[in-house]
Design a protein around this motif. Structure first.
Motif, PDB file in Angstrom:
ATOM      1  N   GLY A   1       0.841  -1.191   0.000  1.00  0.00           N
ATOM      2  CA  GLY A   1       0.000   0.000   0.000  1.00  0.00           C
ATOM      3  C   GLY A   1       0.876   1.241   0.000  1.00  0.00           C
ATOM      4  N   ILE A   2       0.584   2.173  -0.888  1.00  0.00           N
ATOM      5  CA  ILE A   2       1.301   3.453  -0.953  1.00  0.00           C
ATOM      6  C   ILE A   2       0.336   4.522  -0.483  1.00  0.00           C
ATOM      7  CG2 ILE A   2       2.471   5.114  -2.440  1.00  0.00           C
ATOM      8  CD1 ILE A   2       3.090   2.789  -4.352  1.00  0.00           C
ATOM      9  N   ILE A   3       0.725   5.270   0.555  1.00  0.00           N
ATOM     10  CA  ILE A   3      -0.154   6.277   1.136  1.00  0.00           C
ATOM     11  C   ILE A   3       0.436   7.658   0.906  1.00  0.00           C
ATOM     12  CG2 ILE A   3      -1.231   7.117   3.247  1.00  0.00           C
ATOM     13  CD1 ILE A   3      -0.943   4.263   4.357  1.00  0.00           C
ATOM     14  N   GLY A   4      -0.378   8.553   0.347  1.00  0.00           N
ATOM     15  CA  GLY A   4       0.032   9.934   0.130  1.00  0.00           C
ATOM     16  C   GLY A   4      -0.947  10.891   0.781  1.00  0.00           C
ATOM     17  N   PHE A   5      -0.453  12.046   1.141  1.00  0.00           N
ATOM     18  CA  PHE A   5      -1.255  13.032   1.857  1.00  0.00           C
ATOM     19  C   PHE A   5      -1.686  14.150   0.910  1.00  0.00           C
ATOM     20  CE2 PHE A   5      -1.737  16.394   5.185  1.00  0.00           C
ATOM     21  CZ  PHE A   5      -2.678  15.736   5.940  1.00  0.00           C
ATOM     22  N   GLY A   6      -2.316  13.784  -0.160  1.00  0.00           N
ATOM     23  CA  GLY A   6      -2.784  14.752  -1.145  1.00  0.00           C
ATOM     24  C   GLY A   6      -3.183  14.029  -2.411  1.00  0.00           C
ATOM     25  N   GLU A   7      -3.366  14.801  -3.467  1.00  0.00           N
ATOM     26  CA  GLU A   7      -3.706  14.214  -4.755  1.00  0.00           C
ATOM     27  C   GLU A   7      -2.457  13.684  -5.438  1.00  0.00           C
ATOM     28  OE1 GLU A   7      -6.629  16.433  -7.147  1.00  0.00           O
ATOM     29  OE2 GLU A   7      -6.572  17.868  -5.498  1.00  0.00           O
ATOM     30  N   ARG A   8      -2.656  12.739  -6.324  1.00  0.00           N
ATOM     31  CA  ARG A   8      -1.543  12.072  -7.007  1.00  0.00           C
ATOM     32  C   ARG A   8      -0.530  13.058  -7.600  1.00  0.00           C
ATOM     33  NH1 ARG A   8       0.199   7.781  -9.669  1.00  0.00           N
ATOM     34  NH2 ARG A   8      -1.457   6.360  -9.116  1.00  0.00           N
ATOM     35  N   ASN A   9      -1.008  14.065  -8.300  1.00  0.00           N
ATOM     36  CA  ASN A   9      -0.088  14.965  -8.999  1.00  0.00           C
ATOM     37  C   ASN A   9       0.689  15.891  -8.061  1.00  0.00           C
ATOM     38  OD1 ASN A   9      -2.610  16.046  -8.555  1.00  0.00           O
ATOM     39  ND2 ASN A   9      -2.534  17.430 -10.282  1.00  0.00           N
ATOM     40  N   PHE A  10       0.376  15.899  -6.769  1.00  0.00           N
ATOM     41  CA  PHE A  10       1.104  16.731  -5.806  1.00  0.00           C
ATOM     42  C   PHE A  10       2.062  15.926  -4.938  1.00  0.00           C
ATOM     43  CE2 PHE A  10      -2.888  19.291  -6.264  1.00  0.00           C
ATOM     44  CZ  PHE A  10      -2.308  20.287  -7.034  1.00  0.00           C
ATOM     45  N   ILE A  11       2.186  14.634  -5.195  1.00  0.00           N
ATOM     46  CA  ILE A  11       3.024  13.779  -4.360  1.00  0.00           C
ATOM     47  C   ILE A  11       4.260  13.365  -5.156  1.00  0.00           C
ATOM     48  CG2 ILE A  11       3.137  11.608  -3.092  1.00  0.00           C
ATOM     49  CD1 ILE A  11       0.119  11.880  -2.686  1.00  0.00           C
ATOM     50  N   PRO A  12       5.427  13.830  -4.700  1.00  0.00           N
ATOM     51  CA  PRO A  12       6.647  13.475  -5.421  1.00  0.00           C
ATOM     52  C   PRO A  12       6.981  11.994  -5.256  1.00  0.00           C
ATOM     53  CG  PRO A  12       7.180  14.670  -3.417  1.00  0.00           C
ATOM     54  CD  PRO A  12       5.683  14.665  -3.541  1.00  0.00           C
TER      55      PRO A  12
ATOM     56  N   ILE B   1      -3.262   5.084  -2.006  1.00  0.00           N
ATOM     57  CA  ILE B   1      -4.325   5.763  -1.266  1.00  0.00           C
ATOM     58  C   ILE B   1      -3.968   7.246  -1.234  1.00  0.00           C
ATOM     59  CG2 ILE B   1      -5.578   5.947   0.910  1.00  0.00           C
ATOM     60  CD1 ILE B   1      -4.507   3.087   1.555  1.00  0.00           C
ATOM     61  N   PHE B   2      -4.849   8.074  -1.790  1.00  0.00           N
ATOM     62  CA  PHE B   2      -4.618   9.516  -1.846  1.00  0.00           C
ATOM     63  C   PHE B   2      -5.772  10.272  -1.206  1.00  0.00           C
ATOM     64  CE2 PHE B   2      -2.527   7.895  -5.784  1.00  0.00           C
ATOM     65  CZ  PHE B   2      -1.223   8.116  -5.373  1.00  0.00           C
TER      66      PHE B   2
ATOM     67  N   LEU C   1       3.221  13.210   7.595  1.00  0.00           N
ATOM     68  CA  LEU C   1       1.959  13.392   8.307  1.00  0.00           C
ATOM     69  C   LEU C   1       1.042  12.171   8.296  1.00  0.00           C
ATOM     70  CD1 LEU C   1       0.725  15.359  10.150  1.00  0.00           C
ATOM     71  CD2 LEU C   1      -0.252  16.561   8.243  1.00  0.00           C
ATOM     72  N   PRO C   2       0.824  11.484   7.178  1.00  0.00           N
ATOM     73  CA  PRO C   2      -0.001  10.277   7.264  1.00  0.00           C
ATOM     74  C   PRO C   2       0.629   9.217   8.159  1.00  0.00           C
ATOM     75  CG  PRO C   2       0.476  10.778   4.972  1.00  0.00           C
ATOM     76  CD  PRO C   2       1.182  11.778   5.799  1.00  0.00           C
ATOM     77  N   GLY C   3       1.945   9.158   8.186  1.00  0.00           N
ATOM     78  CA  GLY C   3       2.636   8.220   9.078  1.00  0.00           C
ATOM     79  C   GLY C   3       2.360   8.530  10.541  1.00  0.00           C
ATOM     80  N   VAL C   4       2.317   9.823  10.862  1.00  0.00           N
ATOM     81  CA  VAL C   4       1.997  10.226  12.229  1.00  0.00           C
ATOM     82  C   VAL C   4       0.550   9.890  12.548  1.00  0.00           C
ATOM     83  CG1 VAL C   4       1.742  12.228  13.753  1.00  0.00           C
ATOM     84  CG2 VAL C   4       3.767  12.034  12.303  1.00  0.00           C
ATOM     85  N   LEU C   5      -0.346  10.112  11.594  1.00  0.00           N
ATOM     86  CA  LEU C   5      -1.771   9.844  11.824  1.00  0.00           C
ATOM     87  C   LEU C   5      -2.046   8.357  12.072  1.00  0.00           C
ATOM     88  CD1 LEU C   5      -3.459  12.140   9.143  1.00  0.00           C
ATOM     89  CD2 LEU C   5      -3.414  12.491  11.617  1.00  0.00           C
ATOM     90  N   ILE C   6      -1.336   7.485  11.390  1.00  0.00           N
ATOM     91  CA  ILE C   6      -1.601   6.042  11.530  1.00  0.00           C
ATOM     92  C   ILE C   6      -0.462   5.335  12.263  1.00  0.00           C
ATOM     93  CG2 ILE C   6      -3.117   5.939   9.519  1.00  0.00           C
ATOM     94  CD1 ILE C   6      -0.733   4.690   7.983  1.00  0.00           C
ATOM     95  N   HIS C   7       0.224   6.035  13.133  1.00  0.00           N
ATOM     96  CA  HIS C   7       1.389   5.480  13.823  1.00  0.00           C
ATOM     97  C   HIS C   7       1.081   4.191  14.584  1.00  0.00           C
ATOM     98  CE1 HIS C   7      -0.356   7.707  17.189  1.00  0.00           C
ATOM     99  NE2 HIS C   7       0.327   6.916  17.975  1.00  0.00           N
TER     100      HIS C   7
END
Length: 104
Positions: free
Chosen positions: A4-15, A34-35, A95-101
Motif C-alpha cells: 500500500g502506498i499512502i500519500g497526503f494529497g492528490e496524485r499529482n502533488f506527491i513526489p 491511497i490519496f 503526516l499520514p505516518g503520524v496519523l496512523i502510527h
C-alpha cells in the motif's frame, strides 16, 4: 505480497509516487495507492489500484479547523488498511505516518 502506498494529497502533488509505482511494476509486485482529495465532500472511491479518500478541507482555514478533516482522512485510511491487509506500506510524507502510527 501486496503493498500500500499512502500519500497526503492528490496524485499529482506527491513526489516520487511514479518512481515507486514503476519499480513495483518492474518487480511484478501487486500494489495500491491511497490519496486524499481535499476538494470534494466525504466519500471513498476506488479505480483499479487506487483509492481516493474525499474529505473536504478548505484551503486557508485555521489549523484548528483542519483537525476534523484530518481525523476523517485517518479513519478512512484505517478502514482501507484493515480491509486490504497489505503486507508492506510505503508512506510518502510524514503526516499520514503520524496519523496512523499505531498501525505502523
Amino acid at each position: 505480497m501486496k503493498i500500500g502506498i499512502i500519500g497526503f494529497g492528490e496524485r499529482n502533488f506527491i513526489p516520487y509516487v511514479e518512481v515507486y509505482e514503476n519499480e513495483l511494476k518492474k518487480a511484478n509486485i501487486q500494489y495500491e495507492c491511497i490519496f486524499w482529495d481535499r476538494f470534494k465532500d466525504s466519500f471513498v472511491s476506488k479505480n483499479s489500484n487506487e483509492y481516493t479518500v474525499h474529505v473536504r478541507c478548505e484551503p486557508g482555514i485555521s489549523k484548528f479547523k483542519k483537525i476534523i478533516p484530518m481525523l476523517k482522512f485517518k479513519q478512512q485510511i484505517e478502514k482501507i488498511l484493515r480491509k486490504e491487509q497489505y503486507t508492506h506500506l510505503i508512506v510518502l510524507t510524514t503526516l499520514p505516518g503520524v496519523l496512523i502510527h499505531k498501525i505502523l
